[in-house]
Design a protein around this motif. Structure first.
Motif, PDB file in Angstrom:
ATOM      1  N   ARG A  19      -3.409 -14.227  -3.043  1.00  0.00           N
ATOM      2  CA  ARG A  19      -2.475 -13.315  -2.798  1.00  0.00           C
ATOM      3  C   ARG A  19      -1.433 -12.729  -2.969  1.00  0.00           C
ATOM      4  O   ARG A  19      -0.546 -13.353  -3.218  1.00  0.00           O
ATOM      5  CB  ARG A  19      -2.300 -13.574  -0.850  1.00  0.00           C
ATOM      6  N   LEU A  20      -1.992 -11.745  -3.518  1.00  0.00           N
ATOM      7  CA  LEU A  20      -0.335 -10.627  -4.780  1.00  0.00           C
ATOM      8  C   LEU A  20       0.369  -9.823  -3.271  1.00  0.00           C
ATOM      9  O   LEU A  20      -0.247  -9.713  -2.813  1.00  0.00           O
ATOM     10  CB  LEU A  20      -1.495  -9.349  -5.554  1.00  0.00           C
ATOM     11  N   SER A  21       1.734 -10.009  -3.786  1.00  0.00           N
ATOM     12  CA  SER A  21       2.466  -8.942  -2.885  1.00  0.00           C
ATOM     13  C   SER A  21       3.186  -8.162  -4.386  1.00  0.00           C
ATOM     14  O   SER A  21       3.508  -8.519  -5.338  1.00  0.00           O
ATOM     15  CB  SER A  21       3.686 -10.005  -2.229  1.00  0.00           C
ATOM     16  N   CYS A  22       3.483  -6.918  -3.085  1.00  0.00           N
ATOM     17  CA  CYS A  22       4.542  -5.884  -4.126  1.00  0.00           C
ATOM     18  C   CYS A  22       5.635  -5.678  -3.624  1.00  0.00           C
ATOM     19  O   CYS A  22       4.813  -4.529  -2.128  1.00  0.00           O
ATOM     20  CB  CYS A  22       3.194  -4.742  -4.809  1.00  0.00           C
ATOM     21  N   ALA A  23       6.213  -6.170  -3.138  1.00  0.00           N
ATOM     22  CA  ALA A  23       7.742  -5.232  -2.555  1.00  0.00           C
ATOM     23  C   ALA A  23       7.966  -4.007  -3.338  1.00  0.00           C
ATOM     24  O   ALA A  23       8.562  -4.183  -4.499  1.00  0.00           O
ATOM     25  CB  ALA A  23       8.849  -7.118  -2.352  1.00  0.00           C
ATOM     26  N   ALA A  24       8.390  -2.973  -2.543  1.00  0.00           N
ATOM     27  CA  ALA A  24       9.053  -1.911  -2.599  1.00  0.00           C
ATOM     28  C   ALA A  24      11.162  -1.991  -2.656  1.00  0.00           C
ATOM     29  O   ALA A  24      10.723  -2.697  -1.615  1.00  0.00           O
ATOM     30  CB  ALA A  24       8.603  -0.673  -1.768  1.00  0.00           C
ATOM     31  N   SER A  25      11.617  -0.960  -3.007  1.00  0.00           N
ATOM     32  CA  SER A  25      12.968  -1.799  -3.163  1.00  0.00           C
ATOM     33  C   SER A  25      13.934  -0.521  -2.273  1.00  0.00           C
ATOM     34  O   SER A  25      14.666  -0.362  -1.701  1.00  0.00           O
ATOM     35  CB  SER A  25      14.134  -1.279  -4.736  1.00  0.00           C
ATOM     36  N   ALA A  26      12.750  -0.261  -1.657  1.00  0.00           N
ATOM     37  CA  ALA A  26      13.046   1.390  -0.816  1.00  0.00           C
ATOM     38  C   ALA A  26      12.070   1.820  -0.070  1.00  0.00           C
ATOM     39  O   ALA A  26      11.016   0.861  -0.216  1.00  0.00           O
ATOM     40  CB  ALA A  26      13.322   2.919  -1.364  1.00  0.00           C
ATOM     41  N   SER A  27      11.862   2.642   1.314  1.00  0.00           N
ATOM     42  CA  SER A  27      11.474   2.441   2.651  1.00  0.00           C
ATOM     43  C   SER A  27      10.215   3.343   2.313  1.00  0.00           C
ATOM     44  O   SER A  27      10.268   4.649   2.319  1.00  0.00           O
ATOM     45  CB  SER A  27      12.368   2.550   3.862  1.00  0.00           C
ATOM     46  N   ILE A  28       9.360   3.151   1.468  1.00  0.00           N
ATOM     47  CA  ILE A  28       8.485   4.543   0.491  1.00  0.00           C
ATOM     48  C   ILE A  28       6.999   3.885   1.216  1.00  0.00           C
ATOM     49  O   ILE A  28       5.824   3.900   0.792  1.00  0.00           O
ATOM     50  CB  ILE A  28       8.656   4.079  -0.162  1.00  0.00           C
ATOM     51  N   VAL A  29       7.183   2.187   1.761  1.00  0.00           N
ATOM     52  CA  VAL A  29       5.098   2.007   1.312  1.00  0.00           C
ATOM     53  C   VAL A  29       4.811   2.817   2.547  1.00  0.00           C
ATOM     54  O   VAL A  29       3.491   3.256   2.522  1.00  0.00           O
ATOM     55  CB  VAL A  29       5.381   0.479   1.929  1.00  0.00           C
ATOM     56  N   SER A  30       5.730   2.858   3.618  1.00  0.00           N
ATOM     57  CA  SER A  30       4.754   3.598   5.533  1.00  0.00           C
ATOM     58  C   SER A  30       4.662   5.107   4.741  1.00  0.00           C
ATOM     59  O   SER A  30       3.560   5.482   5.146  1.00  0.00           O
ATOM     60  CB  SER A  30       5.468   3.628   6.215  1.00  0.00           C
ATOM     61  N   SER A  31       4.842   5.302   3.669  1.00  0.00           N
ATOM     62  CA  SER A  31       4.749   6.898   3.454  1.00  0.00           C
ATOM     63  C   SER A  31       3.902   7.370   2.174  1.00  0.00           C
ATOM     64  O   SER A  31       3.701   9.245   1.531  1.00  0.00           O
ATOM     65  CB  SER A  31       5.447   7.454   3.905  1.00  0.00           C
ATOM     66  N   SER A  32       3.270   6.592   1.590  1.00  0.00           N
ATOM     67  CA  SER A  32       3.046   6.134   0.416  1.00  0.00           C
ATOM     68  C   SER A  32       1.052   5.826  -0.053  1.00  0.00           C
ATOM     69  O   SER A  32       0.367   5.118   1.206  1.00  0.00           O
ATOM     70  CB  SER A  32       3.236   5.840  -0.782  1.00  0.00           C
ATOM     71  N   VAL A  33       0.860   7.170  -0.708  1.00  0.00           N
ATOM     72  CA  VAL A  33      -0.824   6.211  -1.405  1.00  0.00           C
ATOM     73  C   VAL A  33       0.108   4.838  -1.984  1.00  0.00           C
ATOM     74  O   VAL A  33       0.869   4.931  -2.796  1.00  0.00           O
ATOM     75  CB  VAL A  33      -1.495   7.065  -1.673  1.00  0.00           C
ATOM     76  N   MET A  34      -0.118   3.614  -1.748  1.00  0.00           N
ATOM     77  CA  MET A  34      -0.849   2.244  -2.446  1.00  0.00           C
ATOM     78  C   MET A  34      -2.017   2.372  -2.752  1.00  0.00           C
ATOM     79  O   MET A  34      -2.631   2.024  -2.518  1.00  0.00           O
ATOM     80  CB  MET A  34       0.123   0.967  -1.533  1.00  0.00           C
ATOM     81  N   ARG A  35      -1.571   1.452  -4.293  1.00  0.00           N
ATOM     82  CA  ARG A  35      -2.868   0.686  -4.935  1.00  0.00           C
ATOM     83  C   ARG A  35      -2.667   0.340  -5.505  1.00  0.00           C
ATOM     84  O   ARG A  35      -1.488  -0.171  -5.891  1.00  0.00           O
ATOM     85  CB  ARG A  35      -3.240   2.280  -6.336  1.00  0.00           C
ATOM     86  N   TRP A  36      -3.254  -0.482  -6.122  1.00  0.00           N
ATOM     87  CA  TRP A  36      -3.233  -1.991  -6.666  1.00  0.00           C
ATOM     88  C   TRP A  36      -4.674  -1.062  -7.786  1.00  0.00           C
ATOM     89  O   TRP A  36      -5.832  -0.677  -8.172  1.00  0.00           O
ATOM     90  CB  TRP A  36      -4.175  -3.409  -6.627  1.00  0.00           C
ATOM     91  N   TYR A  37      -3.804  -2.140  -9.055  1.00  0.00           N
ATOM     92  CA  TYR A  37      -5.384  -1.503 -10.903  1.00  0.00           C
ATOM     93  C   TYR A  37      -5.015  -2.792 -10.828  1.00  0.00           C
ATOM     94  O   TYR A  37      -3.808  -3.632 -10.739  1.00  0.00           O
ATOM     95  CB  TYR A  37      -4.516  -0.502 -11.614  1.00  0.00           C
ATOM     96  N   ARG A  38      -5.729  -2.773 -12.069  1.00  0.00           N
ATOM     97  CA  ARG A  38      -5.735  -4.496 -13.067  1.00  0.00           C
ATOM     98  C   ARG A  38      -6.192  -3.820 -14.358  1.00  0.00           C
ATOM     99  O   ARG A  38      -6.968  -3.310 -14.753  1.00  0.00           O
ATOM    100  CB  ARG A  38      -7.128  -5.223 -12.725  1.00  0.00           C
ATOM    101  N   GLN A  39      -6.079  -4.701 -15.704  1.00  0.00           N
ATOM    102  CA  GLN A  39      -6.010  -4.659 -16.436  1.00  0.00           C
ATOM    103  C   GLN A  39      -6.454  -5.738 -17.238  1.00  0.00           C
ATOM    104  O   GLN A  39      -5.572  -6.469 -17.373  1.00  0.00           O
ATOM    105  CB  GLN A  39      -5.088  -3.585 -17.451  1.00  0.00           C
ATOM    106  N   ALA A  40      -7.436  -5.912 -17.664  1.00  0.00           N
ATOM    107  CA  ALA A  40      -7.751  -7.333 -18.617  1.00  0.00           C
ATOM    108  C   ALA A  40      -7.504  -6.863 -20.260  1.00  0.00           C
ATOM    109  O   ALA A  40      -7.412  -5.880 -20.171  1.00  0.00           O
ATOM    110  CB  ALA A  40      -9.169  -7.319 -18.518  1.00  0.00           C
ATOM    111  N   PRO A  41      -7.271  -7.425 -20.848  1.00  0.00           N
ATOM    112  CA  PRO A  41      -7.255  -7.788 -21.867  1.00  0.00           C
ATOM    113  C   PRO A  41      -8.462  -7.027 -23.225  1.00  0.00           C
ATOM    114  O   PRO A  41      -9.783  -7.316 -22.496  1.00  0.00           O
ATOM    115  CB  PRO A  41      -7.596  -9.335 -23.044  1.00  0.00           C
ATOM    116  N   GLY A  42      -8.571  -6.073 -23.610  1.00  0.00           N
ATOM    117  CA  GLY A  42      -9.027  -5.380 -24.652  1.00  0.00           C
ATOM    118  C   GLY A  42      -9.608  -4.079 -24.168  1.00  0.00           C
ATOM    119  O   GLY A  42     -10.648  -3.579 -23.765  1.00  0.00           O
ATOM    120  N   LYS A  43      -9.295  -4.316 -22.352  1.00  0.00           N
ATOM    121  CA  LYS A  43      -9.726  -3.163 -21.352  1.00  0.00           C
ATOM    122  C   LYS A  43      -8.831  -2.067 -21.125  1.00  0.00           C
ATOM    123  O   LYS A  43      -7.935  -2.350 -20.982  1.00  0.00           O
ATOM    124  CB  LYS A  43     -10.888  -3.527 -20.541  1.00  0.00           C
ATOM    125  N   GLN A  44      -9.611  -1.317 -20.435  1.00  0.00           N
ATOM    126  CA  GLN A  44      -8.797   0.389 -19.722  1.00  0.00           C
ATOM    127  C   GLN A  44      -8.220  -0.326 -18.172  1.00  0.00           C
ATOM    128  O   GLN A  44      -8.863  -0.939 -17.250  1.00  0.00           O
ATOM    129  CB  GLN A  44      -9.731   1.577 -19.609  1.00  0.00           C
TER     130      GLN A  44
END
Length: 120
Positions: A19-44
């Motif tokens: 389980r990955l977590s992403c903690a924001a330093s300000a109260s933006i999570v509720s009003s934002s579009v939150m996305r997870w991306y990934r990048q493997a070696p040699g790939k976009q």
């Protein structure tokens, strides 16, 4: 400047979970579009999962049925539950927050990434 800090990455065997977590330093999570991306070696960098401020979610076909994105507005944190992990899930995983801030100015914040390694 808002900071996003990912955590929860590591080494896991195929079929395992993280389980990955992403903690924001300000109260933006509720009003934002939150996305997870990934990048493997040699790939976009690729989009993995999205959650809107209304709670709508979307996933890449490669992770549908295995990954779940969620958020805790009180903790200003978004999560990515990853089950049935495969070696091809190995990548640096990043979170991103986009939205409108004060005066209608757009913002676009990225975390520094957390490594996920899945062994076969």
């Amino acid at each position: 400047q808002v900071q996003l800090v990912e955590s929860g990455g590591g080494l896991v065997q195929a079929g395992g979970s993280l389980r990955l977590s992403c903690a924001a330093s300000a109260s933006i999570v509720s009003s934002s579009v939150m996305r997870w991306y990934r990048q493997a070696p040699g790939k976009q960098r690729e989009l993995v999962a999205t959650i809107t401020s209304e709670g709508l979610t979307d996933y890449a076909d490669s992770v549908k049925g295995r990954f779940t994105i969620s958020r805790d507005n009180a903790k200003n944190t978004v999560y990515l539950q990853m089950n049935s992990l495969k070696p091809e899930d190995t990548a640096v995983h990043f979170c991103r927050a986009t939205g409108l801030g004060r005066w209608g100015r757009g913002y676009d914040y990225w975390g520094q990434g957390t490594q996920v390694t899945v062994s076969s």
